[in-house]
Write an enzyme that holds these catalytic residues in place. Structure first.
Site, mmCIF file in Angstrom:
data_model
loop_
_atom_site.group_PDB
_atom_site.id
_atom_site.type_symbol
_atom_site.label_atom_id
_atom_site.label_comp_id
_atom_site.label_asym_id
_atom_site.label_seq_id
_atom_site.Cartn_x
_atom_site.Cartn_y
_atom_site.Cartn_z
ATOM 1 N N GLY A 241 0.819 -1.214 0.000
ATOM 2 C CA GLY A 241 0.000 0.000 0.000
ATOM 3 C C GLY A 241 0.852 1.262 0.000
ATOM 4 O O GLY A 241 2.060 1.215 -0.239
ATOM 5 N N GLY A 278 0.036 -3.037 4.104
ATOM 6 C CA GLY A 278 0.302 -3.400 5.491
ATOM 7 C C GLY A 278 0.399 -2.142 6.337
ATOM 8 O O GLY A 278 -0.493 -1.799 7.113
ATOM 9 N N ARG A 279 1.501 -1.401 6.121
ATOM 10 C CA ARG A 279 1.804 -0.223 6.932
ATOM 11 C C ARG A 279 0.626 0.748 7.062
ATOM 12 O O ARG A 279 0.308 1.217 8.151
ATOM 13 C CB ARG A 279 2.989 0.530 6.309
ATOM 14 C CG ARG A 279 3.494 1.687 7.151
ATOM 15 C CD ARG A 279 4.458 2.565 6.350
ATOM 16 N NE ARG A 279 5.496 1.832 5.683
ATOM 17 C CZ ARG A 279 6.694 1.544 6.205
ATOM 18 N NH1 ARG A 279 6.996 1.968 7.409
ATOM 19 N NH2 ARG A 279 7.576 0.853 5.509
ATOM 20 N N ARG A 315 12.917 0.609 14.290
ATOM 21 C CA ARG A 315 12.890 1.411 13.061
ATOM 22 C C ARG A 315 13.857 2.601 13.062
ATOM 23 O O ARG A 315 14.534 2.835 12.055
ATOM 24 C CB ARG A 315 11.459 1.865 12.727
ATOM 25 C CG ARG A 315 10.478 0.684 12.537
ATOM 26 C CD ARG A 315 9.150 1.090 11.900
ATOM 27 N NE ARG A 315 9.340 1.452 10.510
ATOM 28 C CZ ARG A 315 9.426 2.665 10.065
ATOM 29 N NH1 ARG A 315 9.297 3.689 10.878
ATOM 30 N NH2 ARG A 315 9.630 2.894 8.784
ATOM 31 N N CYS A 345 22.493 -1.338 25.533
ATOM 32 C CA CYS A 345 23.899 -0.933 25.517
ATOM 33 C C CYS A 345 24.445 -0.783 24.113
ATOM 34 O O CYS A 345 25.305 -1.562 23.676
ATOM 35 C CB CYS A 345 24.723 -1.926 26.313
ATOM 36 S SG CYS A 345 24.163 -1.969 28.007
ATOM 37 N N GLU A 346 23.907 0.156 23.373
ATOM 38 C CA GLU A 346 24.412 0.489 22.046
ATOM 39 C C GLU A 346 24.156 1.971 21.820
ATOM 40 O O GLU A 346 23.086 2.465 22.149
ATOM 41 C CB GLU A 346 23.652 -0.282 20.953
ATOM 42 C CG GLU A 346 23.865 -1.751 21.013
ATOM 43 C CD GLU A 346 23.893 -2.398 19.629
ATOM 44 O OE1 GLU A 346 24.216 -1.704 18.636
ATOM 45 O OE2 GLU A 346 23.598 -3.591 19.576
ATOM 46 N N TYR A 374 5.270 -2.682 11.643
ATOM 47 C CA TYR A 374 6.699 -2.972 11.722
ATOM 48 C C TYR A 374 7.282 -2.530 13.065
ATOM 49 O O TYR A 374 8.426 -2.117 13.157
ATOM 50 C CB TYR A 374 7.449 -2.323 10.545
ATOM 51 C CG TYR A 374 6.861 -2.709 9.206
ATOM 52 C CD1 TYR A 374 6.929 -4.027 8.766
ATOM 53 C CD2 TYR A 374 6.212 -1.779 8.398
ATOM 54 C CE1 TYR A 374 6.369 -4.403 7.554
ATOM 55 C CE2 TYR A 374 5.645 -2.155 7.179
ATOM 56 C CZ TYR A 374 5.735 -3.460 6.771
ATOM 57 O OH TYR A 374 5.188 -3.834 5.573
HETATM 58 N N1 LLP Z 1 3.934 -6.873 -0.423
HETATM 59 C C1 LLP Z 1 5.245 -7.179 -0.469
HETATM 60 C C2 LLP Z 1 5.724 -8.137 -1.462
HETATM 61 C C3 LLP Z 1 6.144 -6.557 0.423
HETATM 62 O O1 LLP Z 1 7.434 -6.850 0.355
HETATM 63 C C4 LLP Z 1 5.653 -5.620 1.378
HETATM 64 C C5 LLP Z 1 6.555 -4.996 2.338
HETATM 65 C C6 LLP Z 1 4.267 -5.367 1.397
HETATM 66 C C7 LLP Z 1 3.438 -5.994 0.474
HETATM 67 C C8 LLP Z 1 3.643 -4.414 2.378
HETATM 68 O O2 LLP Z 1 4.040 -3.115 2.112
HETATM 69 P P1 LLP Z 1 3.404 -1.876 2.912
HETATM 70 O O3 LLP Z 1 1.961 -1.727 2.525
HETATM 71 O O4 LLP Z 1 3.512 -2.189 4.366
HETATM 72 O O5 LLP Z 1 4.221 -0.720 2.511
HETATM 73 N N2 LLP Z 1 10.283 -3.109 8.092
HETATM 74 C C9 LLP Z 1 10.189 -1.991 7.181
HETATM 75 C C10 LLP Z 1 9.199 -2.240 6.078
HETATM 76 C C11 LLP Z 1 9.470 -3.485 5.269
HETATM 77 C C12 LLP Z 1 8.508 -3.670 4.128
HETATM 78 C C13 LLP Z 1 8.735 -4.973 3.471
HETATM 79 N N3 LLP Z 1 7.791 -5.316 2.458
HETATM 80 C C14 LLP Z 1 9.856 -0.732 7.958
HETATM 81 O O6 LLP Z 1 9.784 -0.780 9.193
HETATM 82 O O7 LLP Z 1 9.697 0.346 7.375
#
Ligand code: LLP
Length: 414
Positions: A241, A278-279, A315, A345-346, A374
């Site tokens: 998204g 997701g986010r 993050r 401790c970093e 996340y």
């Molecule tokens: N589909 C695929 C194939 C993906 O790799 C991802 C995210 C999504 C959907 C979902 O994307 P969104 O709607 O959440 O943007 N840990 C990182 C973010 C890693 C995203 C990985 N892939 C952070 O904290 O920003």
């Protein structure tokens, strides 16, 4: 300033009808708090925007995989985008329907493919020819046909943090858009593969939709070339998204307008559209609450030491991410410019550097905003710190959806 649905009422930070300090005091800190209403509304924005266009929204489980969050979204009719057998297990345990699951990722194992085929998932987003061959052989042994979409890499710069940008030639993701037609031709030779889709995901936290449009144009052309060569493409998976605002000056991209534009662009192509947000569904719906332990000054710096750390929310340390930090009670006049740091401790264990913020004192509680995505899912036990509790708020009530880990949990299995 906090972001909606988190708002001050008489200088006390609330979400829905609940005073967050009440949660902080009785649940303890650090604790993640999510708004059920916000999650539901943010999912609906996606689903509703497609309107009459045939579509399916697959919530990206990786963003927040708590069973209660998955159950909530399943009850709204969401499908699920998974990247591991563990995520599929969670979806199954949450009562998510297998036929609404897509399986993404570059490194699916034999066991994971078997598990996914046994549950009857919607499709695999395939990232290599070798993976295709593995899926075919397992499906053949199980007497099943695996529906797949090849994930294409369109060489479009998502203009986001390099660690979460996935659509460039050098990235491990997908198959080069110039080489993928040969892979579809190969797929047609496998007897237990039905190559019916095309998928594309160029990165996460995109605030500008222009790169997504560029990728969409390239992928639509590919769809038509494939069809002209007899590949019966039925669905197009547009990947994750849109991004969300983390800083007060950032504006939230308009999901509805973006999806309407996508639907218009795809009109006439006779495709079921799929998306994996997701986010933007859970991020702004959650915060991490933490208590100020100490204030400390040096000749050059002022530190606010809080009880949450990089193991709880990685993050800032990993992506130089910004999270707004606000007090739960606006009782202190003035501001302070400080580094907000945790007990790990970093030197990399910080939530903010030289941040002008409310002048919080030991014993005060703060919220780290936009932490619903996340956040907990990337938490670890580093420094033998138990992972935080998670709380879900709905209206005037709240409940634990995950208890705080104990010392016993820390040594389980050792
Ligand atoms: N589909 C695929 C194939 C993906 O790799 C991802 C995210 C999504 C959907 C979902 O994307 P969104 O709607 O959440 O943007 N840990 C990182 C973010 C890693 C995203 C990985 N892939 C952070 O904290 O920003």
């Amino acid at each position: 300033m906090p972001f909606p649905p988190f708002t001050y009422r008489n200088r006390n930070l609330f979400v829905e009808e609940v005073d967050l300090e009440e949660i902080a005091r009785s649940a303890g800190t650090p604790v993640y708090v999510y708004s059920a209403t916000a999650i539901r509304e943010r999912y609906r924005r996606y689903d509703d925007a497609f309107d009459e266009t045939p579509h399916e929204v697959f919530y990206a489980v990786k963003a927040n995989s708590n069973l209660s969050v998955l159950r909530l979204l399943a009850s709204e009719g969401a499908g699920f985008d998974i990247v591991s057998g563990g995520e599929l297990y969670r979806v199954m345990r949450a009562g998510g329907p297998a036929e609404k699951v897509v399986f993404s990722g570059v490194g699916k194992t034999r066991e994971e493919v078997e598990y996914a085929l046994s549950t009857g998932i919607h499709s695999f987003n395939c990232e290599s020819e070798a993976e295709l061959a593995l899926i075919d052989s397992i499906a053949s042994r199980m007497g099943k046909t695996a529906r797949i979409a090849m994930r294409v890499n369109p060489h479009v710069d998502a203009q986001t943090h390099p660690y979460i940008s996935t659509g460039l030639r050098d990235h491990k993701f997908g198959i080069d858009i110039a080489a993928v037609e040969a892979v579809y031709a190969r797929a047609a030779q496998f007897s237990h593969i039905a190559a019916e889709g095309v998928s594309c995901h160029i990165g996460s936290q995109l605030l500008d939709t222009a790169p997504l449009k560029e990728a969409l144009d390239a992928v639509l052309e590919l769809v038509e070339r494939l069809r002209a060569n007899g590949v019966p493409i039925r669905h197009l998976d547009l990947g994750g998204g849109l991004g969300v605002p983390y800083k007060p000056e950032q504006e939230e991209p308009d999901v509805t307008a973006h999806i309407q534009a996508v639907c218009e662009r795809c009109a006439g192509h006779d495709l079921k559209l799929m998306m994996e947000p997701g986010r933007s569904i859970v991020g702004p719906a959650g915060v991490l609450l933490s208590r100020v332990l100490y204030r400390k000054s040096t000749d050059t710096k002022e530190f606010v030491v809080v009880d949450a750390a990089m193991n709880d929310l990685i993050r800032p340390a990993l992506y130089q991410a910004y999270h707004e930090i606000v007090p739960l009670r606006q009782h202190m006049p003035g501001t302070v410019t400080a580094d907000v740091v945790g007990p790990v401790c970093e030197t990399g264990d910080f939530f903010a550097r030289d941040r002008e913020m409310a002048n919080v004192l030991p014993g005060d509680f703060v919220a780290l905003c936009t932490a619903g995505a996340y956040g907990f899912v990337q938490a670890s036990n580093y420094n033998s710190r138990p992972r935080p509790a998670e709380v879900l708020v709905e209206g005037a009530s709240w409940k634990f959806i995950r208890t705080r880990e104990t010392s016993e949990d820390l040594i389980r299995g050792e």
